[in-house]
Design a protein around this motif. Structure first.
Motif, mmCIF file in Angstrom:
data_model
loop_
_atom_site.group_PDB
_atom_site.id
_atom_site.type_symbol
_atom_site.label_atom_id
_atom_site.label_comp_id
_atom_site.label_asym_id
_atom_site.label_seq_id
_atom_site.Cartn_x
_atom_site.Cartn_y
_atom_site.Cartn_z
ATOM 1 N N ALA A 3 0.696 -1.153 -0.019
ATOM 2 C CA ALA A 3 -0.065 -0.104 0.046
ATOM 3 C C ALA A 3 0.827 1.414 -0.061
ATOM 4 C CB ALA A 3 -0.951 -0.068 1.109
ATOM 5 N N ARG A 4 0.430 2.154 -0.809
ATOM 6 C CA ARG A 4 1.231 3.544 -0.776
ATOM 7 C C ARG A 4 1.010 4.373 0.229
ATOM 8 N NH1 ARG A 4 0.320 5.723 -7.258
ATOM 9 N NH2 ARG A 4 1.451 3.780 -8.098
ATOM 10 N N THR A 5 -0.222 4.105 0.947
ATOM 11 C CA THR A 5 -0.524 4.962 2.249
ATOM 12 C C THR A 5 -1.057 3.704 3.355
ATOM 13 O OG1 THR A 5 -2.743 5.383 1.494
ATOM 14 C CG2 THR A 5 -0.799 6.897 1.122
ATOM 15 N N GLY A 6 -0.822 4.029 4.559
ATOM 16 C CA GLY A 6 -1.495 3.057 5.574
ATOM 17 C C GLY A 6 -0.587 1.809 5.578
ATOM 18 N N THR A 7 -0.992 0.770 6.510
ATOM 19 C CA THR A 7 -0.245 -0.505 6.633
ATOM 20 C C THR A 7 -0.894 -1.651 6.576
ATOM 21 O OG1 THR A 7 -1.194 -0.449 8.993
ATOM 22 C CG2 THR A 7 0.730 0.880 8.597
ATOM 23 N N THR A 8 -1.951 -1.643 5.496
ATOM 24 C CA THR A 8 -2.458 -2.910 5.207
ATOM 25 C C THR A 8 -2.208 -2.974 3.651
ATOM 26 O OG1 THR A 8 -4.332 -2.483 6.573
ATOM 27 C CG2 THR A 8 -4.609 -3.976 4.892
ATOM 28 N N ASP A 9 -1.468 -4.059 3.437
ATOM 29 C CA ASP A 9 -1.166 -4.460 1.901
ATOM 30 C C ASP A 9 -2.071 -5.645 1.445
ATOM 31 O OD1 ASP A 9 1.144 -2.639 2.448
ATOM 32 O OD2 ASP A 9 2.282 -4.147 3.211
ATOM 33 N N VAL A 38 1.332 -19.606 0.893
ATOM 34 C CA VAL A 38 1.819 -18.144 0.465
ATOM 35 C C VAL A 38 1.171 -16.998 1.631
ATOM 36 C CG1 VAL A 38 1.845 -16.324 -0.986
ATOM 37 C CG2 VAL A 38 1.923 -18.870 -1.681
ATOM 38 N N GLU A 39 0.179 -17.284 2.212
ATOM 39 C CA GLU A 39 -0.319 -16.286 2.769
ATOM 40 C C GLU A 39 0.142 -16.450 4.374
ATOM 41 O OE1 GLU A 39 -4.631 -15.405 5.586
ATOM 42 O OE2 GLU A 39 -4.561 -16.919 3.627
ATOM 43 N N GLN A 40 0.804 -17.565 4.766
ATOM 44 C CA GLN A 40 1.350 -17.708 6.147
ATOM 45 C C GLN A 40 2.721 -17.077 5.928
ATOM 46 O OE1 GLN A 40 1.200 -21.878 6.514
ATOM 47 N NE2 GLN A 40 -0.818 -22.028 7.456
ATOM 48 N N VAL A 41 3.426 -17.309 4.968
ATOM 49 C CA VAL A 41 4.834 -16.893 4.680
ATOM 50 C C VAL A 41 4.859 -15.060 4.619
ATOM 51 C CG1 VAL A 41 6.715 -16.695 3.132
ATOM 52 C CG2 VAL A 41 5.718 -18.704 3.519
ATOM 53 N N VAL A 42 3.626 -14.574 3.675
ATOM 54 C CA VAL A 42 3.679 -13.168 3.705
ATOM 55 C C VAL A 42 3.414 -12.503 5.242
ATOM 56 C CG1 VAL A 42 2.576 -11.490 2.543
ATOM 57 C CG2 VAL A 42 3.257 -13.273 1.186
ATOM 58 N N THR A 43 2.238 -13.204 5.783
ATOM 59 C CA THR A 43 1.893 -12.886 6.925
ATOM 60 C C THR A 43 2.841 -12.685 8.175
ATOM 61 O OG1 THR A 43 -0.412 -13.712 6.454
ATOM 62 C CG2 THR A 43 0.197 -13.019 8.927
ATOM 63 N N GLN A 44 3.799 -13.759 8.163
ATOM 64 C CA GLN A 44 4.866 -13.511 9.114
ATOM 65 C C GLN A 44 5.733 -12.354 8.751
ATOM 66 O OE1 GLN A 44 6.826 -17.395 8.930
ATOM 67 N NE2 GLN A 44 5.032 -18.448 9.838
ATOM 68 N N VAL A 45 5.971 -12.164 7.675
ATOM 69 C CA VAL A 45 6.901 -10.966 7.186
ATOM 70 C C VAL A 45 6.101 -9.754 7.417
ATOM 71 C CG1 VAL A 45 8.098 -9.888 5.323
ATOM 72 C CG2 VAL A 45 8.150 -12.245 5.247
ATOM 73 N N GLU A 46 4.947 -9.699 7.242
ATOM 74 C CA GLU A 46 4.202 -8.399 7.458
ATOM 75 C C GLU A 46 3.925 -7.869 9.054
ATOM 76 O OE1 GLU A 46 1.881 -6.492 4.604
ATOM 77 O OE2 GLU A 46 3.793 -6.739 4.853
ATOM 78 N N ASN A 47 3.997 -9.069 9.852
ATOM 79 C CA ASN A 47 3.704 -9.045 11.234
ATOM 80 C C ASN A 47 5.178 -8.457 11.771
ATOM 81 O OD1 ASN A 47 1.245 -10.049 11.433
ATOM 82 N ND2 ASN A 47 1.704 -12.057 12.064
ATOM 83 N N ALA A 48 6.100 -8.959 11.221
ATOM 84 C CA ALA A 48 7.657 -8.497 11.652
ATOM 85 C C ALA A 48 7.556 -6.926 11.440
ATOM 86 C CB ALA A 48 8.651 -9.049 11.039
ATOM 87 N N GLN A 49 6.962 -6.658 10.342
ATOM 88 C CA GLN A 49 7.156 -5.156 9.793
ATOM 89 C C GLN A 49 5.928 -4.272 10.671
ATOM 90 O OE1 GLN A 49 9.808 -3.924 7.751
ATOM 91 N NE2 GLN A 49 10.464 -6.124 8.354
ATOM 92 N N ARG A 50 5.215 -5.053 11.548
ATOM 93 C CA ARG A 50 4.100 -4.191 12.129
ATOM 94 C C ARG A 50 3.022 -3.716 10.994
ATOM 95 N NH1 ARG A 50 6.491 -1.067 17.145
ATOM 96 N NH2 ARG A 50 7.453 -2.724 18.131
ATOM 97 N N ARG A 51 2.843 -4.588 10.102
ATOM 98 C CA ARG A 51 1.822 -4.281 8.975
ATOM 99 C C ARG A 51 0.935 -5.578 8.829
ATOM 100 N NH1 ARG A 51 3.213 -0.085 5.833
ATOM 101 N NH2 ARG A 51 2.445 -0.908 4.002
ATOM 102 N N THR A 52 -0.036 -5.384 8.256
ATOM 103 C CA THR A 52 -1.244 -6.270 8.007
ATOM 104 C C THR A 52 -1.304 -6.715 6.569
ATOM 105 O OG1 THR A 52 -3.033 -4.713 8.066
ATOM 106 C CG2 THR A 52 -2.601 -5.653 10.167
ATOM 107 N N VAL A 53 -1.803 -7.937 6.354
ATOM 108 C CA VAL A 53 -2.140 -8.276 4.932
ATOM 109 C C VAL A 53 -3.662 -8.718 4.595
ATOM 110 C CG1 VAL A 53 -1.591 -10.860 5.354
ATOM 111 C CG2 VAL A 53 -1.295 -9.653 3.037
ATOM 112 N N GLN A 54 -4.271 -8.035 3.574
ATOM 113 C CA GLN A 54 -5.521 -8.352 3.031
ATOM 114 C C GLN A 54 -5.591 -9.498 2.082
ATOM 115 O OE1 GLN A 54 -7.671 -5.076 1.137
ATOM 116 N NE2 GLN A 54 -9.729 -6.298 1.273
ATOM 117 N N VAL A 55 -6.023 -10.583 2.043
ATOM 118 C CA VAL A 55 -6.003 -11.669 1.055
ATOM 119 C C VAL A 55 -7.084 -11.520 0.203
ATOM 120 C CG1 VAL A 55 -6.062 -13.986 0.645
ATOM 121 C CG2 VAL A 55 -4.997 -13.041 2.745
#
Length: 344
Positions: free
Chosen positions: A94-100, A116-133
């Motif tokens: 995302a260009r703005t906000g913390t939800t990719d 893939v969702e599990q892998v990406v979610t772990q990376v996002e959590n480490a960056q204090r971001r969230t992911v929308q599938v």
């Protein structure tokens, strides 16, 4: 009659060898299925990423290489590449906000999308971001886990090699004449057509599991059935009754667990991942999924692979039969000479 003679009469040495072969196939079945499925983990999953170079590098540098990251210019490009079967998933920062956004196509395999969702979610959590599938292509209502195509492929292949094996049981694994070989091969054509038709009627018209693709299901099923039949005949001509065991090894023990049914190729250990793309089981599963869910994209390669297997089985059956008949003809004069000498 001595005990040894009784045992030999009840269980001939040839039978012992056959039973030993069955035992090896049984153990091979356990090894192949458990080896393929006991610890699925993603490896080299193609992921298109729209975002900063730092994000691309971070995802590409994960331990054990679960992802093969490819930069993309826009979300529209990512979507198209997923639908064209060029990549398995896409990630848009995302260009703005913390939800990719993570774009997947679970119709190609829910297990892969989840991994893939599990892998990406772990990376996002480490960056204090969230992911929308976002699921771009979900399985049809009658194909809840996207396994219908895989099981259909298994059914068509089993039908093909059982039909060929039945002919061998009735009249011998190695046909006595070239004419008999041609008749057997010719008989497999209407059988394959009916097999494909029956499968398509069940999948489309009766169960509505893969609805709206009747003719494609029909002819893909017919091609798979004929391929299994010709390969089985070829192995029987070359190896006699042992050919049936080799058929089971190829289509059941090696082919099924590597076909990408319950777990897609990117989740399997290296051995099964490599052979899966070279066997009719995996090619058939890929062709059906891509035709039904992705408008036929990326179906040429798997269909061509199946056709090559079928053509190879056909040619080897004919060549092997000719060789067998030639050898039999060469032995006949010797046998006749010995018989004449014995009469004299």
């Amino acid at each position: 009659m001595r005990t040894e003679e009784r045992l030999r009469d009840a269980i001939p040495p040839r039978t012992i060898l056959l039973v030993a072969g069955v035992l090896l196939l049984q153990l091979g079945f356990i090894l192949s299925y458990v080896g393929a499925f006991h610890s699925p983990s993603p490896s080299g999953v193609r992921l298109a990423v729209v975002g900063p170079q730092a994000t691309v590098q971070r995802l590409d540098a994960l331990p054990d290489d679960p992802l093969e990251v490819e930069p993309a210019a826009s979300e529209a490009e990512v979507r198209q590449r997923i639908l064209d079967r060029e990549v398995s998933a896409g990630f848009v920062v995302a260009r703005t906000g913390t939800t990719d956004r993570l774009l997947v196509a679970s119709a190609a395999g829910p297990a892969l999308a989840t991994a893939v969702e599990q892998v990406v979610t772990q990376v996002e959590n480490a960056q204090r971001r969230t992911v929308q599938v976002v699921d771009l292509v979900a399985p049809e209502a009658g194909d809840a886990r996207a396994l219908t195509g895989f099981y259909a492929v298994v059914g068509w292949l089993v039908g093909g090699y059982l039909a060929a094996a039945a002919l061998a049981i009735a009249r011998g694994a190695r046909p006595a004449t070239l004419q008999r070989t041609l008749i057997r091969l010719g008989a497999m054509v209407p059988y394959a057509v009916l097999s494909g038709l029956g499968g398509a009627l069940i999948l489309d018209q009766w169960l509505h599991a893969l609805a709206g693709h009747f003719f494609a299901l029909w002819w893909i099923g017919a091609l798979l059935t004929f391929t299994a039949a010709t390969v089985t005949m070829a192995l029987q001509v070359l190896f006699g009754v042992l050919g049936v065991g080799l058929t089971v090894l190829i289509f059941v023990i090696l082919g099924n667990p590597s076909a990408g049914g319950a777990y897609q190729a990117e989740l399997l250990p290296t051995f099964w991942r490599v052979i899966g793309g070279a066997l009719p089981n995996g090619a058939g599963t890929e062709a059906l999924r891509n035709y039904v869910y992705f408008s036929g994209h990326a179906t040429t390669r798997p269909l061509l692979l199946i056709a090559i297997w079928g053509a190879a089985g056909l040619l080897v059956t004919l060549a092997g039969s000719l060789l067998h008949l030639r050898r039999a003809a060469q032995r006949e004069p010797v046998s006749e000479g010995r018989h004449a000498k014995h009469e004299a």
